[in-house]
Motif scaffolding. Structure first.
Motif, mmCIF file in Angstrom:
data_model
loop_
_atom_site.group_PDB
_atom_site.id
_atom_site.type_symbol
_atom_site.label_atom_id
_atom_site.label_comp_id
_atom_site.label_asym_id
_atom_site.label_seq_id
_atom_site.Cartn_x
_atom_site.Cartn_y
_atom_site.Cartn_z
ATOM 1 N N HIS A 45 -34.790 4.557 8.708
ATOM 2 C CA HIS A 45 -35.947 5.247 8.110
ATOM 3 C C HIS A 45 -36.735 5.950 9.229
ATOM 4 N N HIS A 101 -42.262 -1.032 10.427
ATOM 5 C CA HIS A 101 -42.146 0.219 11.189
ATOM 6 C C HIS A 101 -43.549 0.753 11.408
ATOM 7 N N ASP A 128 -48.860 3.943 6.344
ATOM 8 C CA ASP A 128 -49.056 3.173 5.112
ATOM 9 C C ASP A 128 -48.475 1.762 5.222
ATOM 10 N N HIS A 129 -48.029 1.392 6.431
ATOM 11 C CA HIS A 129 -47.528 0.036 6.696
ATOM 12 C C HIS A 129 -48.247 -0.628 7.868
ATOM 13 N N HIS A 131 -45.211 3.553 10.368
ATOM 14 C CA HIS A 131 -45.888 4.497 9.464
ATOM 15 C C HIS A 131 -47.274 4.007 9.028
ATOM 16 N N ASP A 186 -39.407 0.320 4.572
ATOM 17 C CA ASP A 186 -38.998 1.555 3.884
ATOM 18 C C ASP A 186 -37.514 1.877 4.043
HETATM 19 ZN ZN LIG Z 1 -42.288 4.572 6.079
#
Ligand SMILES: [Zn+2]
Length: 316
Positions: A177, A99, A103-104, A101, A196
């Motif tokens: 998510h 996805h 932190d990914h 985000h 996530d």
């Molecule tokens: Zn996430």
């Protein structure tokens, strides 16, 4: 009124996520990202999980080039590139984002500049093209991703990779998510990376501001569980590697909690009354280990289920 309370109450729950990269915004003590060292866990001769500072990573290696799932925080991207060079004697050929985000997908640009082809759901690209705001109690903003960090191959429903003797099935799930999620199943290794959609260390974070919904998370688990058997190992978005029974237990917890809160919302109960009913009571011992505290999880479901626009679409 609810929104104001919600935002204030969210603050303590997001310490982990916020503290990793955004401590200056909150005054929290920032962990020293330069001290984070990647830890790896071997899942097959050609497949391992990497644990760094943000979302968990999977790396499939072999003569056809490496396939990497997720790229961690931007602050760790140089370190990630170094670790990938250690674990794979071939370049990182493909990167899949579970996805959008930060932190990914934070390491996307570094990998993209090194020639890695980035593959993700259509909406990952849409999000990364613009400034993104994720409300985890405080709003975390991420500036548009550089051209080299954008997915160059996108999909609507899913995609399959066939390399290094492995068949990798990437499956999109709608509005879970976020609105850009996919989980990744390595068929021969029998390993699932959930992104996530599942965090083995605690209650879920549903990014409702970016198209996420609890019902979507529950539906995603059903789809993922159907691919698993008792020998499947599951790499969650955050937390330790677990098995099918753990994802099943997590899924069942969400179903029960959602029903309890939904019943109370339909009876017109206030947020305070719903919290007082402790709808997660028997689950806290196991799942209250992460950055989403039970009361925050309950508040978020309460707000989601209480939205007037969804009144006609409720079930269960
Ligand atoms: Zn996430």
């Amino acid at each position: 009124m609810i929104r104001a309370r919600f935002r204030v109450a969210m603050l303590p729950a997001v310490v982990f996520l916020v503290s990793v990269a955004y401590a200056p915004m909150t005054g929290a003590q920032a962990p020293d990202l330069s001290k984070i060292e990647y830890r790896s866990e071997k899942l097959a001769d050609n497949l391992q999980a990497l644990f760094g500072g943000g979302g968990n990573i999977a790396v499939l290696t072999g003569p056809d080039g490496a396939l990497v799932i997720d790229s961690d925080l931007v602050e760790l991207s140089a370190k990630l590139r170094g670790v990938l060079a250690q674990v794979s004697d071939q370049p990182a050929r493909f990167l899949v984002n579970t996805h959008f985000h930060f932190d990914h997908a934070g390491g996307n640009t570094t990998l993209g500049r090194g020639g890695t082809v980035i593959v993700a759901h259509d909406n990952v690209r849409k999000h990364l093209l613009t400034r993104q705001v994720v409300n985890v109690g405080v709003e975390i903003a991420t500036e548009p991703t550089a051209r080299e960090g954008l997915p160059v191959v996108t999909f609507a429903e899913g995609v399959r990779f066939h390399l290094n003797g492995e068949d990798v099935v990437v499956t999109h799930v709608a509005n879970a998510h976020t609105d850009s999620d996919a989980f990744v199943f390595f068929q021969k290794a029998n390993v699932l990376h959930t992104g996530d959609l599942f965090m083995s260390l605690g209650y879920p974070f549903v990014d409702a501001g970016n198209g996420g919904s609890l019902d979507g998370v529950i539906a995603a688990h059903e789809k993922a569980l159907a691919m698993c058997n008792d020998a499947t190992r599951i790499i969650p978005g955050h937390g330790a590697i677990v098995g099918k029974a753990d994802l099943q237990a997590y899924h069942d917890m969400l179903v029960v909690t959602r029903k309890r809160i939904g019943d109370l919302v339909r009876k017109g109960r206030s947020l305070e009354q719903v919290l007082a009913a402790a709808p997660t009571r028997e689950y806290d011992a196991r799942w209250d280990q992460g950055f989403v505290k039970p009361e925050v999880f309950v508040q978020r479901i309460f707000i989601e289920l209480g939205k007037p626009a969804k009144a006609g679409a409720k079930k269960g």
